[in-house]
Design an enzyme around this catalytic site. Sequence first.
Site, PDB file in Angstrom:
ATOM      1  N   HIS A 118      -7.203  -5.115  10.260  1.00  0.00           N
ATOM      2  CA  HIS A 118      -6.969  -4.834   8.844  1.00  0.00           C
ATOM      3  C   HIS A 118      -5.688  -5.503   8.359  1.00  0.00           C
ATOM      4  O   HIS A 118      -4.758  -5.728   9.117  1.00  0.00           O
ATOM      5  CB  HIS A 118      -6.993  -3.330   8.544  1.00  0.00           C
ATOM      6  CG  HIS A 118      -5.811  -2.546   9.034  1.00  0.00           C
ATOM      7  ND1 HIS A 118      -5.920  -1.251   9.491  1.00  0.00           N
ATOM      8  CD2 HIS A 118      -4.493  -2.848   9.131  1.00  0.00           C
ATOM      9  CE1 HIS A 118      -4.720  -0.822   9.836  1.00  0.00           C
ATOM     10  NE2 HIS A 118      -3.845  -1.762   9.625  1.00  0.00           N
ATOM     11  N   GLU A 134      -9.787  -2.160   5.599  1.00  0.00           N
ATOM     12  CA  GLU A 134     -10.347  -1.911   6.926  1.00  0.00           C
ATOM     13  C   GLU A 134     -11.634  -2.722   7.108  1.00  0.00           C
ATOM     14  O   GLU A 134     -12.304  -3.037   6.122  1.00  0.00           O
ATOM     15  CB  GLU A 134     -10.687  -0.422   7.066  1.00  0.00           C
ATOM     16  CG  GLU A 134      -9.503   0.534   6.892  1.00  0.00           C
ATOM     17  CD  GLU A 134      -8.636   0.683   8.143  1.00  0.00           C
ATOM     18  OE1 GLU A 134      -8.557  -0.275   8.945  1.00  0.00           O
ATOM     19  OE2 GLU A 134      -8.028   1.749   8.300  1.00  0.00           O
ATOM     20  N   ASN A 137      -7.331  -3.433  14.576  1.00  0.00           N
ATOM     21  CA  ASN A 137      -8.733  -3.666  14.196  1.00  0.00           C
ATOM     22  C   ASN A 137      -8.878  -4.828  13.208  1.00  0.00           C
ATOM     23  O   ASN A 137      -9.949  -5.068  12.687  1.00  0.00           O
ATOM     24  CB  ASN A 137      -9.342  -2.391  13.594  1.00  0.00           C
ATOM     25  CG  ASN A 137      -8.676  -1.983  12.279  1.00  0.00           C
ATOM     26  OD1 ASN A 137      -7.737  -2.646  11.818  1.00  0.00           O
ATOM     27  ND2 ASN A 137      -9.152  -0.912  11.677  1.00  0.00           N
ATOM     28  N   ASP A 163       0.821  -1.213   0.000  1.00  0.00           N
ATOM     29  CA  ASP A 163       0.000   0.000   0.000  1.00  0.00           C
ATOM     30  C   ASP A 163       0.854   1.262   0.000  1.00  0.00           C
ATOM     31  O   ASP A 163       2.054   1.218   0.260  1.00  0.00           O
ATOM     32  CB  ASP A 163      -0.960  -0.001   1.208  1.00  0.00           C
ATOM     33  CG  ASP A 163      -0.330  -0.605   2.458  1.00  0.00           C
ATOM     34  OD1 ASP A 163       0.908  -0.540   2.591  1.00  0.00           O
ATOM     35  OD2 ASP A 163      -1.065  -1.138   3.297  1.00  0.00           O
TER      36      ASP A 163
HETATM   37  C1  F6R Z   1       1.375  -1.474   6.161  1.00  0.00           C
HETATM   38  C2  F6R Z   1       0.132  -2.244   6.212  1.00  0.00           C
HETATM   39  C3  F6R Z   1      -0.644  -2.344   7.486  1.00  0.00           C
HETATM   40  C4  F6R Z   1       0.226  -2.723   8.700  1.00  0.00           C
HETATM   41  C5  F6R Z   1      -0.613  -2.769   9.967  1.00  0.00           C
HETATM   42  C6  F6R Z   1       0.238  -3.050  11.195  1.00  0.00           C
HETATM   43  O1  F6R Z   1       1.950  -1.528   4.875  1.00  0.00           O
HETATM   44  O2  F6R Z   1      -0.284  -2.745   5.220  1.00  0.00           O
HETATM   45  O3  F6R Z   1      -1.671  -3.272   7.335  1.00  0.00           O
HETATM   46  O4  F6R Z   1       0.822  -3.967   8.467  1.00  0.00           O
HETATM   47  O5  F6R Z   1      -1.275  -1.551  10.142  1.00  0.00           O
HETATM   48  O6  F6R Z   1       1.055  -1.940  11.438  1.00  0.00           O
HETATM   49  P1  F6R Z   1       2.170  -1.948  12.585  1.00  0.00           P
HETATM   50  O7  F6R Z   1       3.193  -2.961  12.152  1.00  0.00           O
HETATM   51  O8  F6R Z   1       2.743  -0.555  12.567  1.00  0.00           O
HETATM   52  O9  F6R Z   1       1.488  -2.320  13.836  1.00  0.00           O
END
Ligand code: F6R
Length: 245
Positions: free
Chosen positions: A138, A143, A136, A67
Amino acid sequence: MRVRVLTDEKAVARAVARRVEAAIRERPATVLGLPTGRTPVRLYRLLREAHLAGRIDFSRVSTFNLDEFYGLPADHPGSYRTFMETHLFAHVNLSRRRIHFLDGTAKDADAECRRYERAIVKAGGIDLMLLGIGANGHIGFNEPAASLSADTHLARLEPGTRRSNATLFGGRVQAVPREALSMGVGTILRSRAIALIATGEGKADAIAQALEGPVTTRMPASLLQLHPDVEVYLDRAAASRLTAR
Ligand code: F6R
């Protein structure tokens, strides 16, 4: 899903780094799917070190990041591209033309998403998709919602997701873009193998629901239950609400 519970964050990073190293040794032209965020920081450091020590040759590897924030140029300090340059790309021998990223400045977001899907197909599909998980549930920027987009798409970020990305923007939540381009859950599920990584107490609920709860778009990571080759790497804290162990 094959679940591996390891002592701590360091052990998780070591295990995933070994998995990536083995994938590249077996297939030097491996296509990797990559996340950003706090979770993979230690992993990327170990991959850099493995490269320096001569254990990983990235010269034929291709990468596709999950992303990118919509509206940000690649060289913006808060962009995911900048994150990847800092933590991995600038330090290893990846060929620049095999690094693939969504263009956050694309005027036509749909056309950019279609281009990305075509590029993944042209590269032969993703061999190993590394994933983090949001508190959450995702994955990527998919989301929780009543329905999800299968393919790469323009996504709206939840307030909590923007808050957890604020560190990239000097702590200012208002500076975090409201939208991002993200692989869809279908894009993720088309990968040949998936490694989901979660560390810390803050991920324990999402992990319990994703692994042991029903498959539902309200918990996007639960859709990984539908994939035949998923490894889940957890530290004890992230595994603490699983009932089956
Ligand atoms: C980032 C992504 C998100 C993260 C997720 C966890 O490229 O796709 O889904 O993997 O938000 O983020 P952290 O590792 O910062 O807890």
